[in-house]
Design a protein around this motif. Structure first.
Motif, PDB file in Angstrom:
ATOM      1  N   LEU A 176      44.346 -49.130   3.304  1.00  0.00           N
ATOM      2  CA  LEU A 176      44.873 -50.726   3.867  1.00  0.00           C
ATOM      3  C   LEU A 176      43.656 -51.820   3.675  1.00  0.00           C
ATOM      4  O   LEU A 176      42.694 -51.378   4.288  1.00  0.00           O
ATOM      5  CB  LEU A 176      45.474 -50.542   5.212  1.00  0.00           C
ATOM      6  N   GLY A 177      43.963 -52.734   3.223  1.00  0.00           N
ATOM      7  CA  GLY A 177      42.961 -54.005   3.120  1.00  0.00           C
ATOM      8  C   GLY A 177      41.574 -53.609   2.730  1.00  0.00           C
ATOM      9  O   GLY A 177      41.408 -52.791   1.708  1.00  0.00           O
ATOM     10  N   PRO A 178      40.545 -53.572   3.510  1.00  0.00           N
ATOM     11  CA  PRO A 178      39.165 -53.666   2.948  1.00  0.00           C
ATOM     12  C   PRO A 178      38.871 -51.778   3.055  1.00  0.00           C
ATOM     13  O   PRO A 178      37.979 -51.448   2.477  1.00  0.00           O
ATOM     14  CB  PRO A 178      38.288 -54.390   3.836  1.00  0.00           C
ATOM     15  N   ALA A 179      39.550 -51.430   3.854  1.00  0.00           N
ATOM     16  CA  ALA A 179      39.461 -49.804   3.995  1.00  0.00           C
ATOM     17  C   ALA A 179      40.105 -48.864   3.167  1.00  0.00           C
ATOM     18  O   ALA A 179      40.785 -48.534   3.081  1.00  0.00           O
ATOM     19  CB  ALA A 179      39.861 -49.372   5.542  1.00  0.00           C
ATOM     20  N   VAL A 180      39.117 -48.929   1.967  1.00  0.00           N
ATOM     21  CA  VAL A 180      39.663 -48.124   0.874  1.00  0.00           C
ATOM     22  C   VAL A 180      39.397 -46.587   1.141  1.00  0.00           C
ATOM     23  O   VAL A 180      38.290 -46.248   1.497  1.00  0.00           O
ATOM     24  CB  VAL A 180      39.129 -48.528  -0.498  1.00  0.00           C
ATOM     25  N   LEU A 181      40.318 -45.780   1.005  1.00  0.00           N
ATOM     26  CA  LEU A 181      40.285 -44.514   1.283  1.00  0.00           C
ATOM     27  C   LEU A 181      40.173 -43.709   0.262  1.00  0.00           C
ATOM     28  O   LEU A 181      39.308 -42.616   0.158  1.00  0.00           O
ATOM     29  CB  LEU A 181      41.525 -44.057   1.870  1.00  0.00           C
ATOM     30  N   GLY A 182      40.512 -43.956  -1.037  1.00  0.00           N
ATOM     31  CA  GLY A 182      40.432 -43.240  -2.281  1.00  0.00           C
ATOM     32  C   GLY A 182      40.867 -43.912  -3.338  1.00  0.00           C
ATOM     33  O   GLY A 182      41.364 -45.062  -3.433  1.00  0.00           O
ATOM     34  N   GLY A 183      41.222 -43.106  -4.379  1.00  0.00           N
ATOM     35  CA  GLY A 183      41.583 -43.791  -5.880  1.00  0.00           C
ATOM     36  C   GLY A 183      42.672 -42.862  -6.184  1.00  0.00           C
ATOM     37  O   GLY A 183      42.722 -41.832  -5.722  1.00  0.00           O
TER      38      GLY A 183
END
Lengths: 339, 339
Positions: free
Chosen positions: A300-307
């Motif tokens: 979510l939003g700026p908190a990229v968890l992975g691709g």
DNA sequence: ACTTGGCACTCACGGCGGCCGAGTGCCAGG
DNA sequence: CCTGGCACTCGGCCGCCGTGAGTGCCAAGT
């Protein structure tokens, strides 16, 4: 006007070729797509497109096929993103909602993506770097050996076996546990590394060596593997493509078994908020020079968890695949964000 | 004597065919292997072998190739287990000894096995069923949601997110943690299930609903997934085989993506103490009817932790592959047993 | 300045026919 | 029971040719 029709011709070529996998000629093109001009005109346009490097002919006197550059132009300017059908949306939801834990979410996502796109799907496990430490548990396996379990607020669990040179009793283990949790709990991973490094300085001398060992391992677990793992599915779909593809199949499979390669492919797309497309040689992986990679970040939003993304032949339904990747990423992001 | 030479001829055919992947004829056979008889004699033997169903000719007037039955006889009576080279033994050791945790052991093993055998390798994650509960940890994610972490003495860690209908505070969580650990710690998984089922009856009424929820989840985690997961590597090696193989490649890849199929393949070999070989249709998987599966259990003595094996073309170096599978299984068993 | 129909040309592909050679089965003699 | 000889089979390979889709170019039309 002239320019405009040329682009229209290019789009028609790409769309036709994606469907048929056969070089497309001027006549069939003028017939199938309502271009309103004669084959001869189309030929002139094709000739120009070829000169500019957007299409090419596999051999003299056969139709044209798009080049890397042609696909690139198609993706950049000629195609939208095809919306998913209602059935597909429902499928995404029902497929993912039964997941029991984080690993399960990833494994289901990757299978889902492979099924939706009929391509090879890749999903990166959520990385630790943007999450915070929830809890650290130390379990005594035997006096010289501890099991360290690290839990983050994204629900990820890392485990490490730690050998301790001098035996420790349960009391000491309890103290160590308290120290680690006290100083690290709630910290974001990036911050935790700094705090952990200084920690041994501040405690009773007899705890120091053990704490040093433990913090080292904690740091290792946090940093080294933070975005290391990926899940893969749908390799069988590679055989779906034409046979000439089969020559390179081996090398493609080999490349896909390299975690490093996969991470490189989807890693670079993580940070951008949108779906990115890399076509042919743009993948920067030699074995994948005849494939395209469509990837995006999730979270979510700026908190990229992975691709996550898919790998498929250059001859691919870009609008549909891009839509599927985007939809799955969005849904998985929400699912993980809710935890 | 007559019988004996016939078997010798069969062995020669299998060995030649495995190397060359070409139907082998009487002349080359009599030359290459020192059989001490003329091609004509070999022909007679071959004719007999064909009648008995051990070999067949792909078309009239071509050499013979072994049938499933022929490979079976070869494996059962004609081949030993080729000892590994010193270099291979060293490779196994150095490849595995850097493993940081259980998952890492499995991932390294499967890659190692794929490399050694140049086939597709499958390794089952160690199952919980024969291990015991080391520790149960409960972490509060928020008042209505707990994270349950289950640690076994094989070093395996299972995690589950549990939704709690009515909020709980940390004190209650502590009590629950104590109850679960008090009654389950040290139990073998099979026994733990019984104990856990009765547990809620014995405690304060206000804890009962929560404890019921938790034990249900614990039981699920213990039973449902106890031997569910497998790791796979070396699919690129499938392309190594001959091209006729390529037709079925797609179906093979599809079958190998089904965890259920993989578990079936290596699961049945787990319990036997030796390396088992299933040839062609013996695999009981239609898509794998042209492949063979060589599998074994790993883990020390009676405590079998899981299975591992390789999938390859029927035309395979059985002695070498069997040796590799056995060696890796033995080494991994020791590695895990030492923990 | 474009577009269009006509026309000659190219070339991949598929079918056909013939040759070659590996491999077989059989048989008569050792 | 083994062996050498012999006739036979047939898949694979090669070269040939006809076919047709597709092209490029050009001259005429708008």
């Amino acid at each position: 006007m002239l320019e405009e029709r040329r682009l229209e011709v290019l789009r028609a070529i790409v769309e036709d070729f994606v469907l048929s996998n056969e070089p497309v000629g001027s006549k069939t093109l003028a017939e199938r797509h309502a271009l309103g001009v004669s084959p001869a005109t189309v030929r002139n346009d094709m000739s120009a497109l070829e000169e500019e490097g957007y299409i090419t002919q596999p051999h003299t006197s056969a139709g044209r096929i798009p080049t890397d550059k042609g696909y690139r132009l198609f993706v950049d300017r000629l195609s939208g993103v095809k919306p998913l059908s209602r059935a597909e949306r429902r499928a995404i939801q029902s497929f993912l909602e039964g997941a029991v834990d984080l690993d399960d979410v990833v494994r289901r996502s990757v299978r889902l993506l492979a099924q939706l796109t009929r391509q090879v799907a890749v999903v990166q496990y959520p990385s630790l770097s943007s999450s915070s430490v929830r809890h650290i548990e130390i379990v005594t396996l035997n006096p010289n050996r501890l099991l360290l379990v690290l839990i983050t607020d994204t629900g990820r669990v890392e485990q490490r076996v730690v050998d301790i040179p001098t035996p420790v009793d349960d009391g000491v283990v309890g103290e160590l546990r308290g120290l680690l949790n006290g100083s690290l709990r709630g910290r974001r991973v990036v911050d935790a590394t700094e705090v952990a490094a200084d920690l041994p300085e501040t405690v009773r001398p007899d705890l120091r060596p053990h704490l040093t060992t433990l913090t080292t391992v904690v740091l290792e677990a946090l940093l080294e593997r933070q975005e290391e793992r990926v899940a893969l599915a749908g390799t069988a779909n590679l055989t779906r493509s034409s046979v000439d593809f089969a020559d390179s199949l081996r090398f493609i499979l080999e490349a896909l078994e390299e975690q490093v390669v996969l991470l490189k492919l989807i890693g670079s797309a993580r940070e951008t908020g949108t779906v990115t497309v890399r076509i042919g040689r743009e993948t920067d992986v030699d074995a994948l020079r005849s494939t395209s990679v469509i990837a995006t970040g999730y979270g979510l939003g700026p908190a990229v968890l992975g691709g996550m993304g898919v790998v498929g032949p250059m001859r691919m339904d870009y609008p549909g695949t891009m839509a599927a990747v985007r939809a799955v990423a969005k849904y998985v992001g929400e699912l993980l964000g809710a935890d």
